[in-house]
Write a protein that holds these residues in place. Structure first.
Motif, short mmCIF file in Angstrom:
data_model
loop_
_atom_site.label_atom_id
_atom_site.label_comp_id
_atom_site.label_asym_id
_atom_site.label_seq_id
_atom_site.Cartn_x
_atom_site.Cartn_y
_atom_site.Cartn_z
N ARG A 291 0.84 -1.19 0.00
CA ARG A 291 0.00 0.00 0.00
C ARG A 291 0.89 1.25 0.00
O ARG A 291 2.06 1.18 0.38
CB ARG A 291 -0.93 0.04 1.22
CG ARG A 291 -1.59 -1.28 1.59
CD ARG A 291 -2.39 -1.89 0.48
NE ARG A 291 -3.37 -0.97 -0.08
CZ ARG A 291 -4.04 -1.19 -1.20
NH1 ARG A 291 -3.83 -2.30 -1.89
NH2 ARG A 291 -4.93 -0.32 -1.62
N TYR A 292 0.33 2.37 -0.39
CA TYR A 292 1.10 3.61 -0.47
C TYR A 292 0.30 4.77 0.13
O TYR A 292 -0.94 4.80 0.02
CB TYR A 292 1.44 3.96 -1.93
CG TYR A 292 2.29 2.92 -2.62
CD1 TYR A 292 3.67 2.98 -2.61
CD2 TYR A 292 1.68 1.86 -3.31
CE1 TYR A 292 4.44 2.02 -3.25
CE2 TYR A 292 2.44 0.90 -3.96
CZ TYR A 292 3.82 0.99 -3.93
OH TYR A 292 4.58 0.03 -4.56
N ASP A 293 1.01 5.67 0.79
CA ASP A 293 0.42 6.93 1.23
C ASP A 293 1.49 8.00 1.14
O ASP A 293 2.55 7.79 0.53
CB ASP A 293 -0.17 6.80 2.64
CG ASP A 293 0.88 6.46 3.70
OD1 ASP A 293 2.09 6.52 3.38
OD2 ASP A 293 0.50 6.13 4.83
N PHE A 295 3.56 8.98 3.19
CA PHE A 295 4.79 8.63 3.90
C PHE A 295 5.58 7.54 3.19
O PHE A 295 6.67 7.17 3.63
CB PHE A 295 4.48 8.18 5.34
CG PHE A 295 3.84 9.27 6.15
CD1 PHE A 295 4.60 10.30 6.69
CD2 PHE A 295 2.47 9.27 6.38
CE1 PHE A 295 4.01 11.30 7.43
CE2 PHE A 295 1.87 10.27 7.13
CZ PHE A 295 2.64 11.30 7.65
N GLY A 296 5.03 6.95 2.12
CA GLY A 296 5.74 5.93 1.37
C GLY A 296 4.98 4.62 1.34
O GLY A 296 3.76 4.56 1.57
N ALA A 297 5.71 3.54 1.07
CA ALA A 297 5.12 2.22 0.94
C ALA A 297 5.06 1.52 2.29
O ALA A 297 5.92 1.72 3.14
CB ALA A 297 5.91 1.38 -0.05
N TYR A 298 4.03 0.68 2.46
CA TYR A 298 3.91 -0.08 3.69
C TYR A 298 3.11 -1.35 3.42
O TYR A 298 2.41 -1.46 2.39
CB TYR A 298 3.23 0.74 4.80
CG TYR A 298 1.81 1.15 4.49
CD1 TYR A 298 0.73 0.38 4.90
CD2 TYR A 298 1.54 2.31 3.78
CE1 TYR A 298 -0.58 0.75 4.62
CE2 TYR A 298 0.24 2.69 3.49
CZ TYR A 298 -0.81 1.91 3.91
OH TYR A 298 -2.12 2.28 3.63
N ALA A 316 6.35 -0.04 7.55
CA ALA A 316 6.92 0.63 6.39
C ALA A 316 7.98 -0.26 5.74
O ALA A 316 8.73 -0.94 6.43
CB ALA A 316 7.53 1.96 6.79
N VAL A 317 8.01 -0.27 4.41
CA VAL A 317 8.98 -1.07 3.66
C VAL A 317 9.59 -0.22 2.56
O VAL A 317 9.02 0.79 2.13
CB VAL A 317 8.33 -2.33 3.04
CG1 VAL A 317 7.87 -3.29 4.11
CG2 VAL A 317 7.17 -1.95 2.13
N GLU A 318 10.75 -0.66 2.10
CA GLU A 318 11.40 -0.02 0.95
C GLU A 318 11.23 -0.94 -0.25
O GLU A 318 11.58 -2.12 -0.19
CB GLU A 318 12.88 0.21 1.24
CG GLU A 318 13.61 0.92 0.11
CD GLU A 318 15.10 1.08 0.38
OE1 GLU A 318 15.81 1.60 -0.50
OE2 GLU A 318 15.54 0.67 1.48
N VAL A 319 10.69 -0.39 -1.33
CA VAL A 319 10.40 -1.21 -2.51
C VAL A 319 11.42 -0.92 -3.60
O VAL A 319 12.05 0.14 -3.64
CB VAL A 319 8.98 -0.93 -3.02
CG1 VAL A 319 7.95 -1.29 -1.98
CG2 VAL A 319 8.82 0.52 -3.44
N GLY A 320 11.57 -1.92 -4.50
CA GLY A 320 12.48 -1.79 -5.62
C GLY A 320 11.76 -1.99 -6.94
O GLY A 320 10.67 -1.46 -7.15
N ALA A 321 12.36 -2.80 -7.81
CA ALA A 321 11.78 -3.05 -9.13
C ALA A 321 10.46 -3.82 -9.00
O ALA A 321 10.19 -4.47 -7.99
CB ALA A 321 12.76 -3.82 -10.00
N HIS A 322 9.66 -3.76 -10.04
CA HIS A 322 8.39 -4.47 -10.04
C HIS A 322 7.99 -4.79 -11.47
O HIS A 322 8.52 -4.23 -12.43
CB HIS A 322 7.30 -3.62 -9.36
CG HIS A 322 7.00 -2.35 -10.11
ND1 HIS A 322 6.08 -2.27 -11.11
CD2 HIS A 322 7.53 -1.11 -9.99
CE1 HIS A 322 6.03 -1.04 -11.60
NE2 HIS A 322 6.91 -0.31 -10.94
#
Length: 364
Positions: A291-293, A295-298, A316-322
């Protein structure tokens, strides 16, 4: 004695206040008991256990399907149609006559020149005998021989013109649609039809930016049609243009794809997925889990709380390629943790969670 009425009034008000307070207390307690009789709010979601898997970053580009053998059949000379030897959208064999144009005038000219050739051949034969007996000069023999050669060359030119008025299929294949009719006049260089060869294998032409210049021959690719993006077909690179376009600064590449079921038609657009990095081990989640808001991805991690109930915990998580289905998680999760996927948009931090089963019907 004059205060007794006031004391009685105050006492009455006090008794009334106590009575009303008791009634209200009873009502509030009943309401609280009624509210506690309802179960705690909860949401049903699907979940996945966090694991590591191999991920290869890829580039998605648009490609075009092309036939390995394709030809626009055009007439070199103008003329009137005398025969049409193929049907619209039909199949033709190699050396089959596709179209004939009127060549009566050329055929008449060829008959005339053939008669002149026959006469010149007789003259040459007679002069040859006369030269042997020294009854004629060598110059006359050479002149007649040259005239015969000229007439033979003219005959070949007329034969070539006649041949150009008969269009032959250079290979077996399928023809396009046409509106040709006998008696119609065709100007020179008119498109007769498009001839497409065997489609058991097709080419996929596409262009890539600078980031993908390291691609080499035989690199495996995934091809999917625009209508069926979930179905992947394997192809491999067979040719790379040695020159980069000076306009787009892209590099043209051609891949070959087996097309035994004739699913891909020439001219169709397809999606090409090509690798641009080496495979690495990463945590990968479905796109529905993230999910995103502002504040970033979570994500919502599902874990047993102190009351032994499964509850959602926002993290909260840090995302990369998709890609179109999965997203790489760079940090924030550990293996074997349980993460909500389908239905995660309904969750909030600390809410009671029920896990969906295969028997659950309807959308989550």
């Amino acid at each position: 004695m004059q205060f007794r009425p006031w004391i009685a009034a105050v006492a009455g008000c006090l008794v009334l206040f106590i009575l009303l307070a008791f009634v209200k207390f009873t009502q509030v307690r009943a309401a609280i008991a009624f509210g506690e009789s309802f179960p705690e709010p909860s949401e049903t979601v699907a979940a996945i256990k966090v694991t590591t898997s191999l991920w290869q970053d890829s580039l998605q580009v648009l490609g075009e399907v092309k036939a390995t053998r394709s030809l626009e059949v055009r007439n070199e000379l103008e003329g009137v149609i005398t025969a049409v030897g193929f049907c619209s959208g039909g199949s033709v064999e190699k050396d089959q006559v596709l179209l004939s144009l009127d060549s009566v005038n050329e055929q008449a000219a060829l008959d005339a020149i053939n008669a002149e050739i026959a006469l010149a051949t007789l003259d040459l034969s007679r002069l040859t005998q006369l030269v042997k007996t020294q009854a004629s000069s060598r110059a006359q023999l050479d002149q007649v021989s040259a005239q015969l050669a000229i007439k033979q060359a003219n005959a070949r030119a007329i034969q070539a013109t006649i041949a150009k008025k008969t269009l032959i299929a250079p290979f077996s294949g399928s023809t396009g649609l046409h509106e040709l009719e006998v008696g119609g006049f065709l100007a020179a260089n008119t498109l007769i039809t498009r001839l497409i060869g065997n489609l058991d294998q097709v080419w996929i032409d596409f262009s890539v930016p600078q980031a993908a210049y390291q691609l080499s021959l035989s690199t495996a690719l995934e091809i999917s049609s625009v209508a069926s993006a979930d179905i992947k077909h394997q192809a491999k690179i067979i040719a790379i243009d040695p020159v980069i376009s000076s306009i787009s600064r892209n590099l043209r590449i051609r891949a070959e794809l087996d097309n035994l079921d004739a699913q891909f038609k020439p001219g169709a657009s397809v999606m090409v997925s090509l690798p641009i990095a080496a495979p690495i081990s990463v945590i990968r989640l479905p796109n529905t889990a993230v999910r995103y808001d502002t504040f970033g991805a979570y994500v919502y991690v599902l874990a047993q709380a102190a009351d032994d109930n499964l509850r959602a915990n926002r993290r909260a998580v840090e995302v990369g390629a998709h890609d179109d289905k999965h997203i790489v998680i760079l940090s924030g999760l550990s293996e074997n943790e349980q993460v909500a996927t389908v239905g995660s948009f309904k969750l909030s931090d600390g809410i009671l969670v029920n896990l969906a089963t295969a028997d659950d019907a309807g959308p989550l």
